[in-house]
Design a protein around this motif. Structure first.
Motif, PDB file in Angstrom:
ATOM      1  N   SER A   1      -9.402   3.748  -0.071  1.00 41.39           N
ATOM      2  CA  SER A   1     -10.197   2.865  -0.927  1.00 41.39           C
ATOM      3  C   SER A   1     -10.893   1.821  -0.066  1.00 41.39           C
ATOM      4  O   SER A   1     -10.239   1.048   0.636  1.00 41.39           O
ATOM      5  CB  SER A   1      -9.299   2.183  -1.966  1.00 41.39           C
ATOM      6  N   LEU A   2     -12.214   1.809  -0.120  1.00 35.39           N
ATOM      7  CA  LEU A   2     -13.034   0.889   0.662  1.00 35.39           C
ATOM      8  C   LEU A   2     -13.400  -0.318  -0.201  1.00 35.39           C
ATOM      9  O   LEU A   2     -14.056  -0.178  -1.227  1.00 35.39           O
ATOM     10  CB  LEU A   2     -14.306   1.586   1.141  1.00 35.39           C
ATOM     11  N   GLY A   3     -12.993  -1.499   0.209  1.00 34.26           N
ATOM     12  CA  GLY A   3     -13.281  -2.688  -0.588  1.00 34.26           C
ATOM     13  C   GLY A   3     -12.520  -2.672  -1.888  1.00 34.26           C
ATOM     14  O   GLY A   3     -13.091  -2.825  -2.968  1.00 34.26           O
ATOM     15  N   ALA A   4     -11.196  -2.498  -1.794  1.00 32.65           N
ATOM     16  CA  ALA A   4     -10.373  -2.281  -2.982  1.00 32.65           C
ATOM     17  C   ALA A   4     -10.249  -3.511  -3.874  1.00 32.65           C
ATOM     18  O   ALA A   4      -9.867  -3.394  -5.040  1.00 32.65           O
ATOM     19  CB  ALA A   4      -8.976  -1.831  -2.553  1.00 32.65           C
ATOM     20  N   GLY A   5     -10.561  -4.697  -3.344  1.00 32.96           N
ATOM     21  CA  GLY A   5     -10.434  -5.894  -4.168  1.00 32.96           C
ATOM     22  C   GLY A   5      -9.008  -6.078  -4.644  1.00 32.96           C
ATOM     23  O   GLY A   5      -8.051  -5.877  -3.888  1.00 32.96           O
ATOM     24  N   PHE A   6      -8.831  -6.435  -5.919  1.00 33.31           N
ATOM     25  CA  PHE A   6      -7.500  -6.609  -6.493  1.00 33.31           C
ATOM     26  C   PHE A   6      -7.081  -5.391  -7.315  1.00 33.31           C
ATOM     27  O   PHE A   6      -6.204  -5.480  -8.170  1.00 33.31           O
ATOM     28  CB  PHE A   6      -7.462  -7.860  -7.367  1.00 33.31           C
ATOM     29  N   ASP A   7      -7.693  -4.267  -7.069  1.00 33.98           N
ATOM     30  CA  ASP A   7      -7.413  -3.054  -7.838  1.00 33.98           C
ATOM     31  C   ASP A   7      -5.999  -2.540  -7.548  1.00 33.98           C
ATOM     32  O   ASP A   7      -5.504  -2.648  -6.423  1.00 33.98           O
ATOM     33  CB  ASP A   7      -8.437  -1.976  -7.474  1.00 33.98           C
ATOM     34  N   SER A   8      -5.356  -1.945  -8.554  1.00 36.66           N
ATOM     35  CA  SER A   8      -3.984  -1.458  -8.402  1.00 36.66           C
ATOM     36  C   SER A   8      -3.896   0.064  -8.339  1.00 36.66           C
ATOM     37  O   SER A   8      -2.792   0.620  -8.302  1.00 36.66           O
ATOM     38  CB  SER A   8      -3.120  -1.954  -9.574  1.00 36.66           C
ATOM     39  N   LEU A   9      -5.018   0.761  -8.313  1.00 38.05           N
ATOM     40  CA  LEU A   9      -4.993   2.223  -8.396  1.00 38.05           C
ATOM     41  C   LEU A   9      -4.162   2.850  -7.288  1.00 38.05           C
ATOM     42  O   LEU A   9      -3.307   3.705  -7.541  1.00 38.05           O
ATOM     43  CB  LEU A   9      -6.425   2.770  -8.359  1.00 38.05           C
ATOM     44  N   ALA A  10      -4.418   2.476  -6.038  1.00 36.61           N
ATOM     45  CA  ALA A  10      -3.700   3.098  -4.930  1.00 36.61           C
ATOM     46  C   ALA A  10      -2.205   2.851  -5.035  1.00 36.61           C
ATOM     47  O   ALA A  10      -1.392   3.752  -4.781  1.00 36.61           O
ATOM     48  CB  ALA A  10      -4.237   2.577  -3.595  1.00 36.61           C
ATOM     49  N   PHE A  11      -1.820   1.638  -5.421  1.00 34.71           N
ATOM     50  CA  PHE A  11      -0.396   1.329  -5.565  1.00 34.71           C
ATOM     51  C   PHE A  11       0.231   2.200  -6.645  1.00 34.71           C
ATOM     52  O   PHE A  11       1.281   2.814  -6.436  1.00 34.71           O
ATOM     53  CB  PHE A  11      -0.206  -0.143  -5.898  1.00 34.71           C
ATOM     54  N   ARG A  12      -0.409   2.270  -7.801  1.00 29.64           N
ATOM     55  CA  ARG A  12       0.163   3.026  -8.911  1.00 29.64           C
ATOM     56  C   ARG A  12       0.253   4.521  -8.581  1.00 29.64           C
ATOM     57  O   ARG A  12       1.274   5.170  -8.858  1.00 29.64           O
ATOM     58  CB  ARG A  12      -0.657   2.806 -10.183  1.00 29.64           C
ATOM     59  N   LEU A  13      -0.792   5.071  -7.981  1.00 30.54           N
ATOM     60  CA  LEU A  13      -0.775   6.500  -7.670  1.00 30.54           C
ATOM     61  C   LEU A  13       0.146   6.810  -6.491  1.00 30.54           C
ATOM     62  O   LEU A  13       0.690   7.919  -6.410  1.00 30.54           O
ATOM     63  CB  LEU A  13      -2.191   6.988  -7.380  1.00 30.54           C
ATOM     64  N   SER A  14       0.329   5.857  -5.582  1.00 28.86           N
ATOM     65  CA  SER A  14       1.239   6.103  -4.460  1.00 28.86           C
ATOM     66  C   SER A  14       2.675   6.258  -4.958  1.00 28.86           C
ATOM     67  O   SER A  14       3.473   6.972  -4.347  1.00 28.86           O
ATOM     68  CB  SER A  14       1.139   4.975  -3.433  1.00 28.86           C
ATOM     69  N   CYS A  15       3.002   5.597  -6.040  1.00 32.67           N
ATOM     70  CA  CYS A  15       4.323   5.771  -6.644  1.00 32.67           C
ATOM     71  C   CYS A  15       4.456   7.159  -7.272  1.00 32.67           C
ATOM     72  O   CYS A  15       5.524   7.778  -7.226  1.00 32.67           O
ATOM     73  CB  CYS A  15       4.561   4.711  -7.719  1.00 32.67           C
ATOM     74  N   GLU A  16       3.381   7.629  -7.841  1.00 37.67           N
ATOM     75  CA  GLU A  16       3.388   8.910  -8.558  1.00 37.67           C
ATOM     76  C   GLU A  16       3.245  10.109  -7.633  1.00 37.67           C
ATOM     77  O   GLU A  16       3.770  11.194  -7.916  1.00 37.67           O
ATOM     78  CB  GLU A  16       2.254   8.899  -9.590  1.00 37.67           C
ATOM     79  N   PHE A  17       2.508   9.919  -6.505  1.00 36.76           N
ATOM     80  CA  PHE A  17       2.243  11.026  -5.584  1.00 36.76           C
ATOM     81  C   PHE A  17       2.717  10.649  -4.173  1.00 36.76           C
ATOM     82  O   PHE A  17       1.913  10.310  -3.304  1.00 36.76           O
ATOM     83  CB  PHE A  17       0.750  11.356  -5.566  1.00 36.76           C
ATOM     84  N   PRO A  18       4.025  10.719  -3.908  1.00 39.07           N
ATOM     85  CA  PRO A  18       4.552  10.304  -2.605  1.00 39.07           C
ATOM     86  C   PRO A  18       4.080  11.172  -1.441  1.00 39.07           C
ATOM     87  O   PRO A  18       4.156  10.745  -0.290  1.00 39.07           O
ATOM     88  CB  PRO A  18       6.072  10.411  -2.795  1.00 39.07           C
ATOM     89  N   GLU A  19       3.563  12.360  -1.739  1.00 39.70           N
ATOM     90  CA  GLU A  19       3.077  13.249  -0.680  1.00 39.70           C
ATOM     91  C   GLU A  19       1.649  12.934  -0.251  1.00 39.70           C
ATOM     92  O   GLU A  19       1.150  13.489   0.732  1.00 39.70           O
ATOM     93  CB  GLU A  19       3.159  14.706  -1.141  1.00 39.70           C
ATOM     94  N   VAL A  20       0.978  12.043  -0.971  1.00 37.24           N
ATOM     95  CA  VAL A  20      -0.405  11.674  -0.667  1.00 37.24           C
ATOM     96  C   VAL A  20      -0.429  10.390   0.152  1.00 37.24           C
ATOM     97  O   VAL A  20       0.317   9.446  -0.136  1.00 37.24           O
ATOM     98  CB  VAL A  20      -1.235  11.501  -1.959  1.00 37.24           C
TER      99      VAL A  20
END
Length: 298
Positions: free
Chosen positions: A103-122
């Motif tokens: 994510s480039l310029g993620a700001g305060f977005d939570s997408l990567a955090f939330r999906l990292s919990c769901e997809f530990p292989e990514v």
């Protein structure tokens, strides 16, 4: 963006998401975890706490309505619709075999955090200005502690206007150029010059090569009939040091992307968001003028 301070736009977007979740009939658009993490990030700074407090005041709806009328009709609801679209595209990419999301310029977005919990292989990497990133990274670290930590989410601080993304990411150990990769750029291109936007595309191509996916947002020119942004917003953004520098008419995007070695796969704009995510019934006035584009490098 001013030095030594988190992006004002990042605060505004996050406050808008929490506002939709807590103060409007469209709360169904905001997942509970997104709202919780948003409040967590806002609570980590003095300005964020002030913005959270403002949401508790009975005049918040009136003030939001007046602000939108002056600057940009429908923008607060647009923030969550835009994010819902980007999350959908990201999930589709992971389902199709992507194992690295940047994510480039993620700001305060939570997408990567939330999906990292769901997809530990990514492998997830967030890149942003250090002054914006520090508040969120600390807040999310506390959230991650409750989940025994997240080994697949890393942060890299980059000032897009003064540092070379390609050089910084190439030297970043968690980055694996052999993985099928999706890059995301939400609400960033408008604040870059055209040369900087072109450099971003070139960097992604050099880093990950053919087949790399790119999901990004872009804005229509102010004079476009597909844009309902007020002139006052452009003047305000310039005043706070975050002026809009680049725009691209949707119909012209395929030709622009071709010059960057990309092929356009899809464009989703406001009417698409409304049909896909909003419940039937009466809707408030929506923002027109920003779209989500999906492309891949050839």
């Amino acid at each position: 963006m001013k030095e030594n301070t988190a992006s004002s736009t990042a605060y505004t977007v996050l406050q808008g998401l929490v506002y939709i979740a807590k103060c409007t009939p469209h709360s169904y658009l905001v997942p509970d975890e997104m709202r919780r993490l948003g409040e967590c990030v806002l609570s980590a700074s003095e300005e964020g706490r002030a913005r959270l407090s403002a949401l508790e005041k009975p005049t918040i709806r009136l003030k939001t309505g007046i602000r939108e009328f002056i600057f940009l009709p429908g923008i607060t609801l647009h923030y969550i619709l835009r994010k819902r679209c980007i999350e959908e595209k990201t999930r589709e990419a992971i389902a199709a075999g992507v194992t690295q999301v940047i994510s480039l310029g993620a700001g305060f977005d939570s997408l990567a955090f939330r999906l990292s919990c769901e997809f530990p292989e990514v492998n997830f990497i967030e890149i942003d200005h250090p002054d914006t990133q520090k508040f969120k990274a600390d807040a999310f670290d506390h959230a991650a502690e409750a989940q025994s930590g997240l080994a697949n989410l890393k942060y890299l601080d980059v000032d897009f206007t003064h540092q070379n993304i390609e050089d910084r990411l190439r030297r970043f150990d968690p980055f694996d150029r052999s993985r099928p990769t999706l890059f995301i750029s939400e609400g960033v291109t408008m604040y870059l010059t055209e040369d900087e936007v072109i450099h971003m595309f070139a960097s992604i191509r050099n880093l990950s090569g053919a087949g790399t996916r790119f999901v990004f947002t872009a804005v229509e020119p102010r004079e476009s009939p597909r844009n309902n942004t007020r002139l006052a917003l452009f003047l305000y953004l310039k005043l706070i040091g975050e002026p809009i520098k680049w725009s691209m008419e949707g119909p012209l995007l395929p030709a622009f992307l071709e010059k960057q070695g990309c092929k356009l796969d899809a464009i989703d704009a406001t009417d698409d968001f409304k049909k896909r995510y909003m419940a039937p019934g009466r809707h408030p006035r929506l923002h027109y003028g920003e779209y989500v584009a999906v492309a891949h490098f050839e």
